[in-house]
Motif scaffolding. Sequence first.
Motif, PDB file in Angstrom:
ATOM      1  N   VAL A   9     -79.514 -41.240  65.385  1.00 49.03           N
ATOM      2  CA  VAL A   9     -79.301 -39.808  65.568  1.00 49.03           C
ATOM      3  C   VAL A   9     -77.832 -39.521  65.282  1.00 49.03           C
ATOM      4  O   VAL A   9     -76.948 -40.232  65.778  1.00 49.03           O
ATOM      5  CB  VAL A   9     -79.667 -39.360  66.994  1.00 49.03           C
ATOM      6  CG1 VAL A   9     -79.284 -37.902  67.219  1.00 49.03           C
ATOM      7  CG2 VAL A   9     -81.159 -39.558  67.238  1.00 49.03           C
ATOM      8  N   CYS A  10     -77.564 -38.506  64.471  1.00 42.41           N
ATOM      9  CA  CYS A  10     -76.179 -38.214  64.114  1.00 42.41           C
ATOM     10  C   CYS A  10     -75.921 -36.713  64.167  1.00 42.41           C
ATOM     11  O   CYS A  10     -76.841 -35.897  64.054  1.00 42.41           O
ATOM     12  CB  CYS A  10     -75.846 -38.763  62.728  1.00 42.41           C
ATOM     13  SG  CYS A  10     -76.456 -37.770  61.353  1.00 42.41           S
ATOM     14  N   ASN A  11     -74.657 -36.384  64.377  1.00 39.88           N
ATOM     15  CA  ASN A  11     -74.175 -35.022  64.197  1.00 39.88           C
ATOM     16  C   ASN A  11     -73.595 -34.969  62.792  1.00 39.88           C
ATOM     17  O   ASN A  11     -72.507 -35.495  62.549  1.00 39.88           O
ATOM     18  CB  ASN A  11     -73.103 -34.682  65.238  1.00 39.88           C
ATOM     19  CG  ASN A  11     -72.573 -33.255  65.088  1.00 39.88           C
ATOM     20  OD1 ASN A  11     -72.622 -32.666  64.010  1.00 39.88           O
ATOM     21  ND2 ASN A  11     -72.066 -32.702  66.179  1.00 39.88           N
ATOM     22  N   PRO A  12     -74.295 -34.378  61.832  1.00 39.94           N
ATOM     23  CA  PRO A  12     -73.828 -34.415  60.442  1.00 39.94           C
ATOM     24  C   PRO A  12     -72.533 -33.651  60.223  1.00 39.94           C
ATOM     25  O   PRO A  12     -71.858 -33.859  59.218  1.00 39.94           O
ATOM     26  CB  PRO A  12     -74.988 -33.779  59.666  1.00 39.94           C
ATOM     27  CG  PRO A  12     -75.724 -32.970  60.663  1.00 39.94           C
ATOM     28  CD  PRO A  12     -75.562 -33.653  61.978  1.00 39.94           C
ATOM     29  N   PHE A  13     -72.165 -32.794  61.172  1.00 39.74           N
ATOM     30  CA  PHE A  13     -70.949 -32.007  61.028  1.00 39.74           C
ATOM     31  C   PHE A  13     -69.708 -32.811  61.404  1.00 39.74           C
ATOM     32  O   PHE A  13     -68.661 -32.698  60.761  1.00 39.74           O
ATOM     33  CB  PHE A  13     -71.050 -30.752  61.895  1.00 39.74           C
ATOM     34  CG  PHE A  13     -70.023 -29.699  61.577  1.00 39.74           C
ATOM     35  CD1 PHE A  13     -69.970 -29.111  60.330  1.00 39.74           C
ATOM     36  CD2 PHE A  13     -69.110 -29.290  62.534  1.00 39.74           C
ATOM     37  CE1 PHE A  13     -69.027 -28.136  60.030  1.00 39.74           C
ATOM     38  CE2 PHE A  13     -68.170 -28.319  62.251  1.00 39.74           C
ATOM     39  CZ  PHE A  13     -68.128 -27.743  61.000  1.00 39.74           C
ATOM     40  N   THR A  14     -69.824 -33.648  62.451  1.00 38.36           N
ATOM     41  CA  THR A  14     -68.677 -34.432  62.912  1.00 38.36           C
ATOM     42  C   THR A  14     -68.748 -35.897  62.506  1.00 38.36           C
ATOM     43  O   THR A  14     -67.743 -36.604  62.563  1.00 38.36           O
ATOM     44  CB  THR A  14     -68.566 -34.365  64.444  1.00 38.36           C
ATOM     45  OG1 THR A  14     -69.742 -34.946  65.032  1.00 38.36           O
ATOM     46  CG2 THR A  14     -68.445 -32.917  64.907  1.00 38.36           C
ATOM     47  N   GLY A  15     -69.943 -36.371  62.127  1.00 35.01           N
ATOM     48  CA  GLY A  15     -70.101 -37.769  61.748  1.00 35.01           C
ATOM     49  C   GLY A  15     -70.403 -38.701  62.900  1.00 35.01           C
ATOM     50  O   GLY A  15     -70.560 -39.910  62.697  1.00 35.01           O
ATOM     51  N   LEU A  16     -70.506 -38.192  64.139  1.00 36.91           N
ATOM     52  CA  LEU A  16     -70.845 -39.036  65.283  1.00 36.91           C
ATOM     53  C   LEU A  16     -72.282 -39.536  65.150  1.00 36.91           C
ATOM     54  O   LEU A  16     -73.175 -38.779  64.768  1.00 36.91           O
ATOM     55  CB  LEU A  16     -70.683 -38.260  66.590  1.00 36.91           C
ATOM     56  CG  LEU A  16     -69.260 -37.829  66.959  1.00 36.91           C
ATOM     57  CD1 LEU A  16     -69.282 -36.968  68.215  1.00 36.91           C
ATOM     58  CD2 LEU A  16     -68.361 -39.041  67.160  1.00 36.91           C
ATOM     59  N   VAL A  17     -72.512 -40.813  65.467  1.00 36.47           N
ATOM     60  CA  VAL A  17     -73.845 -41.398  65.336  1.00 36.47           C
ATOM     61  C   VAL A  17     -74.197 -42.183  66.594  1.00 36.47           C
ATOM     62  O   VAL A  17     -73.324 -42.633  67.337  1.00 36.47           O
ATOM     63  CB  VAL A  17     -73.951 -42.329  64.104  1.00 36.47           C
ATOM     64  CG1 VAL A  17     -73.690 -41.572  62.824  1.00 36.47           C
ATOM     65  CG2 VAL A  17     -73.000 -43.510  64.237  1.00 36.47           C
ATOM     66  N   ARG A  18     -75.492 -42.350  66.813  1.00 34.88           N
ATOM     67  CA  ARG A  18     -75.993 -43.187  67.904  1.00 34.88           C
ATOM     68  C   ARG A  18     -77.194 -43.970  67.393  1.00 34.88           C
ATOM     69  O   ARG A  18     -78.181 -43.376  66.938  1.00 34.88           O
ATOM     70  CB  ARG A  18     -76.402 -42.348  69.107  1.00 34.88           C
ATOM     71  CG  ARG A  18     -76.985 -43.184  70.262  1.00 34.88           C
ATOM     72  CD  ARG A  18     -77.333 -42.319  71.454  1.00 34.88           C
ATOM     73  NE  ARG A  18     -77.835 -43.098  72.574  1.00 34.88           N
ATOM     74  CZ  ARG A  18     -78.146 -42.579  73.761  1.00 34.88           C
ATOM     75  NH1 ARG A  18     -77.999 -41.280  73.974  1.00 34.88           N
ATOM     76  NH2 ARG A  18     -78.599 -43.354  74.730  1.00 34.88           N
ATOM     77  N   LEU A  19     -77.097 -45.268  67.463  1.00 38.14           N
ATOM     78  CA  LEU A  19     -78.214 -46.132  67.086  1.00 38.14           C
ATOM     79  C   LEU A  19     -79.158 -46.244  68.274  1.00 38.14           C
ATOM     80  O   LEU A  19     -78.768 -46.707  69.351  1.00 38.14           O
ATOM     81  CB  LEU A  19     -77.701 -47.514  66.682  1.00 38.14           C
ATOM     82  CG  LEU A  19     -78.761 -48.572  66.355  1.00 38.14           C
ATOM     83  CD1 LEU A  19     -79.591 -48.155  65.147  1.00 38.14           C
ATOM     84  CD2 LEU A  19     -78.103 -49.932  66.114  1.00 38.14           C
ATOM     85  N   LEU A  20     -80.392 -45.802  68.095  1.00 36.82           N
ATOM     86  CA  LEU A  20     -81.363 -45.868  69.183  1.00 36.82           C
ATOM     87  C   LEU A  20     -81.881 -47.293  69.338  1.00 36.82           C
ATOM     88  O   LEU A  20     -81.871 -48.078  68.384  1.00 36.82           O
ATOM     89  CB  LEU A  20     -82.531 -44.915  68.906  1.00 36.82           C
ATOM     90  CG  LEU A  20     -82.183 -43.435  68.695  1.00 36.82           C
ATOM     91  CD1 LEU A  20     -83.458 -42.600  68.675  1.00 36.82           C
ATOM     92  CD2 LEU A  20     -81.218 -42.919  69.746  1.00 36.82           C
ATOM     93  N   PRO A  21     -82.342 -47.645  70.538  1.00 30.26           N
ATOM     94  CA  PRO A  21     -82.901 -48.991  70.734  1.00 30.26           C
ATOM     95  C   PRO A  21     -84.053 -49.247  69.766  1.00 30.26           C
ATOM     96  O   PRO A  21     -84.782 -48.324  69.390  1.00 30.26           O
ATOM     97  CB  PRO A  21     -83.395 -48.959  72.185  1.00 30.26           C
ATOM     98  CG  PRO A  21     -82.629 -47.860  72.835  1.00 30.26           C
ATOM     99  CD  PRO A  21     -82.377 -46.844  71.770  1.00 30.26           C
TER     100      PRO A  21
END
Length: 377
Positions: free
Chosen positions: A120-132
């Motif tokens: 899941v990512c915020n395409p505007f800021t580039g922050l991402v989270r890899l889900l389990p």
Amino acid sequence: MNRDRNPWNKLDDEMVETVLAQLPTLDIFCCQFVCKRWNSIVHSPTFPIASQQLFDRRPWFIIFNKAPPACVVYDMEVFDWRPRFKLLLPAEIRGKPCRPAVASAGLLCFSSATTCSLIVCNPFTGLVRLLPRMRTRTNTNGSGIAMYVSPGSKNYKVFVAFGKWPKMRMKVFSSGKKKASWMELSMRLLKDEYGEWSLWDKGVTVMGNEGKVLVYYLTLNGILVCFDTQKGTIFLCPRLLEREHIFTMDLVECGGRVFIVVLMEAIESSFSTTRTLHVWEFDNKKAEWEHIAAMPPNMSQDYYDVGTLITCSGQGNYIMVCVNSIIDDTYFNHVVIYNIKKNTWVELSTCFDNFDGDDHIKVLCPYAFKPEMEAKV
């Protein structure tokens, strides 16, 4: 400029906030790098509220080209392309190529079928989270993915349905839980009229009564399916039209309403037929389909007698439809915006410089999202 002569220094923080909050979102994003004061104001707790009140915030559409993978952004706040703004998007998950799966609010979800993994990512800021990693004995190829972002909070849920009915299963990931992990949801079919069926790979979500999340998918044979994630029930809506009148369709959610966009045949006379885009909505109270709009036939002349695939996405009052056609190994692509509130259709001029030349464009897929710096993953 001399600090004493800088006119901005004559304004207090509240006044500067009022000025900046009336700018388009991309300009606000750039303003945070002007100076420490502006950065502090843009990231203050009151700024998002002022920004929503003082400017008509509208979605962005990211359009991906499947071959080769590339994207371009259309900004509904200025009604124009943003070719120079480069989004920071994931290209791989655990070393394997990934592709966009679904968007909701200010977030975008990418999937990798080979690793059964999601980001899941915020395409505007580039922050991402890899889900389990999702553990399952069933092959997840062809899984239907949907995402719901809770209004006014930082929490979201990702739903994945996989397998064929009656052996279909659904799992959910809730970001708000301390030990966030995949949980399986129980499901039962209220009425079975169509036997065995499978889902398209994209779903949409809306908030139902009593705070329950409803997840909608299209089956491979064009039936709208509703999953009540609180009750664990599945409802299959009546068939929209007979398949011989429908050439291609896609599912979209806007403002809590679920629509189906259909490229279908309209018989004008016994000697001629035309194909055009139609928008339909299922009325839950009446348990029937309601025709919302149709594109003027003169806009869809190129959609006739060709192999055509439509892909759609929506948010707020806007639905973007990408019409992908092929004739003799040559691809033709049209991008159309439908305004639900005004009932207007507009075909956009193309801006595909990021796609390494028009000869490489094959299938365009849009994803709508709110460009928000505060959207958390």
